[in-house]
Design a protein around this motif. Structure first.
Motif, PDB file in Angstrom:
ATOM      1  N   ASP A  91      -1.601  -5.393  18.473  1.00  0.00           N
ATOM      2  CA  ASP A  91      -1.486  -4.069  17.863  1.00  0.00           C
ATOM      3  C   ASP A  91      -2.490  -3.884  16.723  1.00  0.00           C
ATOM      4  O   ASP A  91      -2.962  -2.782  16.464  1.00  0.00           O
ATOM      5  CB  ASP A  91      -0.081  -3.859  17.291  1.00  0.00           C
ATOM      6  N   LYS A  92      -2.801  -4.990  16.012  1.00  0.00           N
ATOM      7  CA  LYS A  92      -3.687  -4.869  14.858  1.00  0.00           C
ATOM      8  C   LYS A  92      -5.154  -4.806  15.260  1.00  0.00           C
ATOM      9  O   LYS A  92      -6.020  -4.634  14.402  1.00  0.00           O
ATOM     10  CB  LYS A  92      -3.435  -5.992  13.859  1.00  0.00           C
ATOM     11  N   THR A 164      -2.593  -4.068   4.552  1.00  0.00           N
ATOM     12  CA  THR A 164      -1.481  -3.566   3.748  1.00  0.00           C
ATOM     13  C   THR A 164      -0.949  -2.255   4.314  1.00  0.00           C
ATOM     14  O   THR A 164       0.273  -2.064   4.443  1.00  0.00           O
ATOM     15  CB  THR A 164      -1.929  -3.370   2.290  1.00  0.00           C
ATOM     16  N   GLN A 165      -1.851  -1.363   4.647  1.00  0.00           N
ATOM     17  CA  GLN A 165      -1.468  -0.065   5.207  1.00  0.00           C
ATOM     18  C   GLN A 165      -0.789  -0.228   6.560  1.00  0.00           C
ATOM     19  O   GLN A 165       0.233   0.403   6.842  1.00  0.00           O
ATOM     20  CB  GLN A 165      -2.713   0.827   5.323  1.00  0.00           C
ATOM     21  N   PHE A 166      -1.363  -1.095   7.396  1.00  0.00           N
ATOM     22  CA  PHE A 166      -0.820  -1.304   8.744  1.00  0.00           C
ATOM     23  C   PHE A 166       0.620  -1.814   8.680  1.00  0.00           C
ATOM     24  O   PHE A 166       1.521  -1.283   9.336  1.00  0.00           O
ATOM     25  CB  PHE A 166      -1.702  -2.292   9.511  1.00  0.00           C
ATOM     26  N   HIS A 168       2.668  -1.766   6.169  1.00  0.00           N
ATOM     27  CA  HIS A 168       3.564  -0.863   5.449  1.00  0.00           C
ATOM     28  C   HIS A 168       4.315   0.042   6.428  1.00  0.00           C
ATOM     29  O   HIS A 168       5.474   0.400   6.193  1.00  0.00           O
ATOM     30  CB  HIS A 168       2.774  -0.017   4.461  1.00  0.00           C
ATOM     31  N   HIS A 169       3.649   0.381   7.530  1.00  0.00           N
ATOM     32  CA  HIS A 169       4.241   1.280   8.523  1.00  0.00           C
ATOM     33  C   HIS A 169       4.752   0.534   9.760  1.00  0.00           C
ATOM     34  O   HIS A 169       5.250   1.172  10.689  1.00  0.00           O
ATOM     35  CB  HIS A 169       3.219   2.335   8.945  1.00  0.00           C
ATOM     36  N   TYR A 170       4.623  -0.774   9.808  1.00  0.00           N
ATOM     37  CA  TYR A 170       4.962  -1.524  11.017  1.00  0.00           C
ATOM     38  C   TYR A 170       6.475  -1.665  11.164  1.00  0.00           C
ATOM     39  O   TYR A 170       7.159  -2.167  10.263  1.00  0.00           O
ATOM     40  CB  TYR A 170       4.320  -2.913  10.979  1.00  0.00           C
ATOM     41  N   THR A 171       6.993  -1.223  12.307  1.00  0.00           N
ATOM     42  CA  THR A 171       8.433  -1.300  12.564  1.00  0.00           C
ATOM     43  C   THR A 171       8.752  -1.825  13.969  1.00  0.00           C
ATOM     44  O   THR A 171       9.906  -1.832  14.372  1.00  0.00           O
ATOM     45  CB  THR A 171       9.088   0.087  12.408  1.00  0.00           C
ATOM     46  N   ARG A 206      13.071  -5.839   7.774  1.00  0.00           N
ATOM     47  CA  ARG A 206      11.904  -6.215   6.979  1.00  0.00           C
ATOM     48  C   ARG A 206      12.353  -7.117   5.830  1.00  0.00           C
ATOM     49  O   ARG A 206      13.303  -6.796   5.120  1.00  0.00           O
ATOM     50  CB  ARG A 206      11.238  -4.947   6.435  1.00  0.00           C
TER      51      ARG A 206
END
Length: 216
Positions: A91-92, A164-166, A168-171, A206
């Motif tokens: 995904d990254k 960090t941004q990625f 922060h929203h990863y669920t 998380r």
């Protein structure tokens, strides 16, 4: 998840943070199969760090095809017999694409990504390792990989911010965020056992492991 069969665990984080070394140690502890990136196989990587704009697209596409090929076994129904510990999350891949490609290249990359129609299992746990740019830069200097010496602090900061941004929203999967600045979870057994104790408790959601804060 347990020490016999962890399922599918992913260790992620920016270059220099120690994700590959940790993935290998976790795989050994769990008796699982390590699933590791092979950056040395990418013929464009060294040229990318010499001229990022010129070689960003072939470097990115090579990694996309390589990672997709590596995780193909995870599609099989018996994948959880021994478990896997990977040092990359597909995904990254888009994180790097968006950081390095121009608009036209990114559109082409997204088309290739979509055409591959990757239907992959979701990890049972993602471990995201964090560290400041200064720490990452020093760790890369110590390990002495030639092409890494061309990585400047500005680009490294760009990657740190993107990670960090990625996350922060990863669920998509349970997530353990680890402050890896002042602990040695690869060579120090106490630090490693502390991490394992946290991993065994996680079933969903998380979570954060910050040994520095605990010691203050």
């Amino acid at each position: 998840m347990n020490t016999i069969n962890p399922g599918y665990v992913v260790v992620e984080g920016p270059i220099g943070v120690g994700k590959t070394s940790l993935a290998m140690r976790l795989a050994d502890a769990f008796g699982a199969q390590p699933l590791l990136e092979q950056p040395q196989e990418n013929p464009f990587l060294e040229r990318f760090y010499q001229s990022r704009k010129q070689f960003a697209l072939p470097t990115q596409l090579f990694f996309l095809f390589q990672r997709a090929r590596q995780i193909e076994p995870l599609k099989q129904s018996d994948m959880f017999n021994n478990g896997y510990v990977a040092d990359f999350l597909l995904d990254k891949d888009r994180l790097f694409a968006r950081a390095n490609l121009d608009d036209d290249e990114l559109r082409l990359y997204e088309q290739v990504y979509a055409q591959m129609s990757l239907h992959l299992p979701v990890p049972d746990l993602v471990i995201y390792l964090q560290a400041p740019v200064e720490v990452l830069h020093e760790r890369m200097r110590r390990r002495g990989v030639e092409y890494e010496r061309r990585i400047d602090r500005e680009y490294l900061q760009l990657l740190v911010d993107a990670y960090t941004q990625f996350f922060h929203h990863y669920t998509a999967a349970p997530l353990l965020v680890v402050n890896a600045e002042r602990i040695n979870i690869v060579d120090n057994d106490d630090d490693f056992q502390m991490l394992l104790s946290h991993i065994r408790k996680i079933r969903s959601g998380r979570h954060f492991l910050n040994p520095l804060a605990a010691s203050l």
